[in-house]
Structures are given as structure tokens and as C-alpha cells.
Design a protein around this motif. Structure first.
Motif, PDB file in Angstrom:
ATOM      1  N   UNK A  44     -22.962 118.225 -57.643  1.00 41.59           N
ATOM      2  CA  UNK A  44     -22.643 116.870 -58.114  1.00 41.59           C
ATOM      3  C   UNK A  44     -23.799 115.906 -57.878  1.00 41.59           C
ATOM      4  N   UNK A  45     -24.561 116.106 -56.817  1.00 44.31           N
ATOM      5  CA  UNK A  45     -25.736 115.253 -56.605  1.00 44.31           C
ATOM      6  C   UNK A  45     -26.783 115.500 -57.686  1.00 44.31           C
ATOM      7  N   UNK A  46     -26.933 116.744 -58.095  1.00 42.17           N
ATOM      8  CA  UNK A  46     -27.842 117.058 -59.213  1.00 42.17           C
ATOM      9  C   UNK A  46     -27.366 116.387 -60.502  1.00 42.17           C
ATOM     10  N   UNK A  47     -26.063 116.452 -60.749  1.00 44.39           N
ATOM     11  CA  UNK A  47     -25.504 115.861 -61.967  1.00 44.39           C
ATOM     12  C   UNK A  47     -25.709 114.344 -61.987  1.00 44.39           C
ATOM     13  N   UNK A  48     -25.469 113.693 -60.843  1.00 41.88           N
ATOM     14  CA  UNK A  48     -25.629 112.241 -60.812  1.00 41.88           C
ATOM     15  C   UNK A  48     -27.095 111.832 -60.817  1.00 41.88           C
ATOM     16  N   UNK A  49     -27.972 112.652 -60.250  1.00 41.02           N
ATOM     17  CA  UNK A  49     -29.399 112.379 -60.358  1.00 41.02           C
ATOM     18  C   UNK A  49     -29.855 112.442 -61.801  1.00 41.02           C
ATOM     19  N   UNK A  50     -29.344 113.427 -62.510  1.00 40.51           N
ATOM     20  CA  UNK A  50     -29.643 113.586 -63.930  1.00 40.51           C
ATOM     21  C   UNK A  50     -29.117 112.395 -64.731  1.00 40.51           C
ATOM     22  N   UNK A  51     -27.894 111.969 -64.432  1.00 37.67           N
ATOM     23  CA  UNK A  51     -27.294 110.845 -65.148  1.00 37.67           C
ATOM     24  C   UNK A  51     -28.049 109.545 -64.883  1.00 37.67           C
ATOM     25  N   UNK A  52     -28.403 109.296 -63.618  1.00 32.56           N
ATOM     26  CA  UNK A  52     -29.151 108.081 -63.293  1.00 32.56           C
ATOM     27  C   UNK A  52     -30.512 108.071 -63.987  1.00 32.56           C
ATOM     28  N   UNK A  53     -31.127 109.235 -64.106  1.00 31.97           N
ATOM     29  CA  UNK A  53     -32.396 109.332 -64.830  1.00 31.97           C
ATOM     30  C   UNK A  53     -32.227 108.903 -66.277  1.00 31.97           C
ATOM     31  N   UNK A  54     -31.204 109.419 -66.928  1.00 35.70           N
ATOM     32  CA  UNK A  54     -30.991 109.128 -68.349  1.00 35.70           C
ATOM     33  C   UNK A  54     -30.641 107.655 -68.579  1.00 35.70           C
ATOM     34  N   UNK A  55     -29.904 107.060 -67.625  1.00 38.70           N
ATOM     35  CA  UNK A  55     -29.530 105.643 -67.765  1.00 38.70           C
ATOM     36  C   UNK A  55     -30.717 104.735 -67.454  1.00 38.70           C
ATOM     37  N   UNK A  56     -31.398 105.016 -66.346  1.00 39.93           N
ATOM     38  CA  UNK A  56     -32.492 104.144 -65.889  1.00 39.93           C
ATOM     39  C   UNK A  56     -33.661 104.135 -66.860  1.00 39.93           C
ATOM     40  N   UNK A 105     -28.643 117.755 -50.774  1.00 38.32           N
ATOM     41  CA  UNK A 105     -28.053 117.087 -51.925  1.00 38.32           C
ATOM     42  C   UNK A 105     -28.832 115.857 -52.358  1.00 38.32           C
ATOM     43  N   UNK A 106     -29.220 115.021 -51.394  1.00 37.53           N
ATOM     44  CA  UNK A 106     -29.977 113.808 -51.747  1.00 37.53           C
ATOM     45  C   UNK A 106     -31.383 114.155 -52.230  1.00 37.53           C
ATOM     46  N   UNK A 107     -31.959 115.231 -51.685  1.00 36.81           N
ATOM     47  CA  UNK A 107     -33.267 115.685 -52.183  1.00 36.81           C
ATOM     48  C   UNK A 107     -33.155 116.131 -53.638  1.00 36.81           C
ATOM     49  N   UNK A 108     -32.073 116.843 -53.958  1.00 39.71           N
ATOM     50  CA  UNK A 108     -31.847 117.277 -55.346  1.00 39.71           C
ATOM     51  C   UNK A 108     -31.593 116.077 -56.257  1.00 39.71           C
ATOM     52  N   UNK A 109     -30.877 115.075 -55.733  1.00 37.91           N
ATOM     53  CA  UNK A 109     -30.639 113.867 -56.528  1.00 37.91           C
ATOM     54  C   UNK A 109     -31.967 113.237 -56.938  1.00 37.91           C
TER      55      UNK A 109
END
Length: 368
Positions: free
Chosen positions: A342-354, A49-53
Motif C-alpha cells: 500500500x505504501x508503494x501504491x500511495x507513492x505511485x499515486x502521489x507521484x501522478x498527482x503531484x 514501507x516509507x522507503x518504497x513510498x
């Protein structure tokens, strides 16, 4: 020499991991007490999960907009393939078996990020007018919402299908749609509700019947006993008999909230709900910051609504306020598919915000 751009620290949303990591840690503590083997497997899921994030966080998502429709339609094809080549488990055909490696894939889980990305892509291309989307645009967007809903419903997987349906239309509600359309939909649901019920599978009807009957089903009854026995402060590990004597079914997954209260009482359950509530409110509050960034708004709102539905249904189910369905608590219930998704979704969201101020994602510089 590799130099990281310090703007990552400036724009990264640290409040999200502040709320999510304690939920993950608390989950591992509970599952370790209930089943050491599952706890070991959970560590593997955490690693994946963290790798996918980090993979989704590092991807230049805004530059890969052209790939989003392809990703969406590949997942639609996978869902169609389930009907033709799918593997059945417990009476439902939801998985595809990958040859030679003895690994199964659940396309409905892959559909969640593809679904949100496609909605974001469509809304970005044609943002709503001042009064919201009219009937023509609403109908066009509905095709992309209803198509995966129908395919997943056919597996059958009513829970996941309804979640995507509700999330999709919740996103459109917040983005903006003409009020007359919502009124027409509400009237249509009221008129056709009996027809929809008649088309449910027998086991789905039984869940509804068990829900409205005076006596709860065995699973819910044991869940309520576990919750009641926890009191305000919970029980020591060795006295959590409902879980350790296997009276509480699926204590590490669907009914982990009941186990939480049996072990840590009302205060423990309330703490979990507060963390989820703060996460949902935080995500929805980002809409005020991202007013002109329709792409990120769709992803943020979609994830917030998905968490709200998962938590609301799961908690209501354990206390007998909703039919029993296989809806886990995000980051909390045992299971690899949900956690990784969910880790993929939050990784995607953090990318878009950052990287919302840097479409090139040039956050790493290399000097020789």
C-alpha cells in the motif's frame, strides 16, 4: 546547490498523509501493547514501507510508460513460477524462495501495483467512448484482469484473487462500460453460482458453511466477545483479557479491529472506520479533478476500491457478517507485505498527482 521546485508543495495531496499517518500510529500503539516483539518488527516494516513510498514518488512514472507491460508480464511469469517452484505454507503455495538469502517473495502482492498500472496503461492508450467501452474492448481488458485472477486462485488464494477481480471491474465500471455488458455479467453470475461453489476447495466451502450456520466459528465467536466486552469506551490495557490471554486469535492482524474495540470501545472502532471512509471518499472525489487524465483516474479508483474491499471484508468478518478470510486492514493490521504494497501504491499515486502538470518530473535543480 540543490534547489527543490516549490510546485511539489502546491500539487502534493497532503490530505492523504493526514488520514493515513494516524491509522499507522494507532496501529503501532495497539501492537506494542499486544506484543512487543511484533512491534519492533513493525518498525522495520515502516522503514521499508516509507522507503518504497519515496522511491515510487520520485520515479518518473509517466516517462516509464513503456516499462509497464514488461512489469506486468514479469509478474505473470512469477505467478506461473509459484506453481512450479513455489514454497508451501499452511497448505497453500503462494511464495517463491530466493536462494542463498533465506527470503521468500509473494508474487500476488507484487501483482497489485503491476495490475493497476497495466489497467491504467491500457485505458490511457484506448480511452472509452462516450457510451463507454463496447464488448470488443471490454473483452480485451478482461483478459488482463482474469489472467492474474486465475493464477492467484490456483495457489489457492481466493481472497486476493477476488480482490483483484472486483477492483479491476470496479475501475471499468467507473471509467465507463456499456450497461448491457454489466447486465449480462450479473445474469451469468446468478446462473453459474452453483458451479462456482462446487469448484471451491473444501476449506473455502467450510468457511461459507461456518458463516451461514447458526453458531459462528470459534474465531468469530471470540471476536464478538471481545467487541461486546469493549462497550462504548473500551477497557484499560490490563483488562483486555480476550487479547492478552490469547482467546482472540490473530489479534494483531486479521482480528485487530476486534482488539481495537475491546481496548478503545465503540468510539475507537468508529474513529478508525471514519478515517478509512474519509480516505476512500477523498480518493474517489479526485475523479472530478482528473476527468481527462485516464491514467491517474484508474490508479486512484483502483486504490480506493481496494481499501474499501479490504476494510469492508475485514470489519464484516470480525462481527460475523462475512466468512473468515485472510484480508488485513490497510496500514493497520500487522504485516510487512500488505503495508509495503500500500505504501508503494500511495507513492505511485502521489507521484501522478503531484507531477501531473510536469511529465519530466523536473522538481530538482542543481546549481554549481
Amino acid at each position: 546547490m540543490i534547489i527543490f521546485d516549490r510546485r511539489i508543495l502546491t500539487h502534493f495531496d497532503f490530505f492523504q498523509p493526514f488520514l493515513i499517518v494516524p491509522i499507522i500510529v494507532f496501529s503501532h500503539i495497539l501492537i506494542s501493547e499486544a506484543n512487543a516483539v511484533l512491534a519492533s518488527k513493525q518498525l522495520v516494516y515502516f522503514s521499508v514501507g516509507f522507503a518504497c513510498f519515496f522511491l515510487f514518488f520520485l520515479l518518473p512514472i509517466r516517462r516509464l510508460n513503456w516499462f509497464i507491460p514488461i512489469f506486468y508480464w514479469i509478474n505473470i511469469l512469477l505467478l506461473l513460477s509459484v506453481d512450479l517452484f513455489g514454497v508451501s505454507k499452511l497448505g497453500a503455495r503462494r511464495w517463491l524462495e530466493i536462494p542463498f538469502i533465506n527470503f521468500t517473495l509473494q508474487p500476488s502482492e507484487l501483482m497489485k501495483p503491476a495490475f493497476l498500472l497495466m489497467l491504467a496503461y491500457l485505458v490511457k492508450k484506448r480511452p472509452p467512448e462516450e457510451n463507454g467501452y463496447g464488448l470488443k474492448e471490454f473483452s480485451r481488458l478482461s483478459i488482463y484482469i482474469l489472467l492474474p485472477f486465475i493464477l492467484i486462485l490456483k495457489e489457492p488464494d481466493l481472497g486476493t484473487a477476488l480482490i483483484l477481480l472486483i477492483v479491476g471491474y470496479s475501475v471499468l465500471f467507473i471509467i465507463g462500460v456499456d450497461k448491457k455488458i454489466w447486465l449480462s455479467i450479473a445474469l451469468g453470475i446468478c446462473v453459474f453460482a452453483p458451479v462456482l461453489y462446487d469448484n471451491l476447495h473444501d476449506y473455502q466451502k467450510k468457511r461459507i458453511t461456518d458463516f451461514i450456520s447458526e453458531k459462528p466459528s470459534y474465531h468469530v465467536e471470540q471476536s464478538i466477545i471481545a467487541i461486546g466486552s469493549g462497550g462504548l469506551e473500551g477497557k484499560p490495557k490490563d483488562e483486555a483479557t480476550q487479547t492478552h490471554f490469547k482467546f482472540l486469535p490473530i489479534a494483531t492482524s486479521d482480528f485487530i479491529f476486534a482488539y481495537t474495540i475491546e481496548r478503545f470501545g465503540f468510539y475507537g472502532g468508529l474513529g478508525v472506520i471514519i478515517f478509512y471512509a474519509m480516505l476512500i471518499m477523498h480518493l474517489l472525489s479526485l475523479n472530478n479533478i482528473l476527468k481527462k487524465d485516464h491514467f491517474t483516474r484508474v490508479i486512484t479508483t483502483g486504490i480506493a476500491m481496494m481499501i474499501f474491499i479490504y476494510v469492508g471484508v475485514n470489519v464484516s468478518m470480525t462481527i460475523g457478517f462475512a466468512p473468515v478470510v485472510g484480508v488485513p486492514l490497510p496500514f493497520f493490521s500487522y504485516g510487512g507485505s500488505s503495508f509495503v504494497t500500500f505504501m508503494c501504491l500511495f507513492g505511485m499515486l502521489q507521484n501522478l498527482i503531484t507531477f501531473r502538470f510536469d511529465t519530466m518530473n523536473n522538481f530538482i535543480k542543481v546549481k554549481f
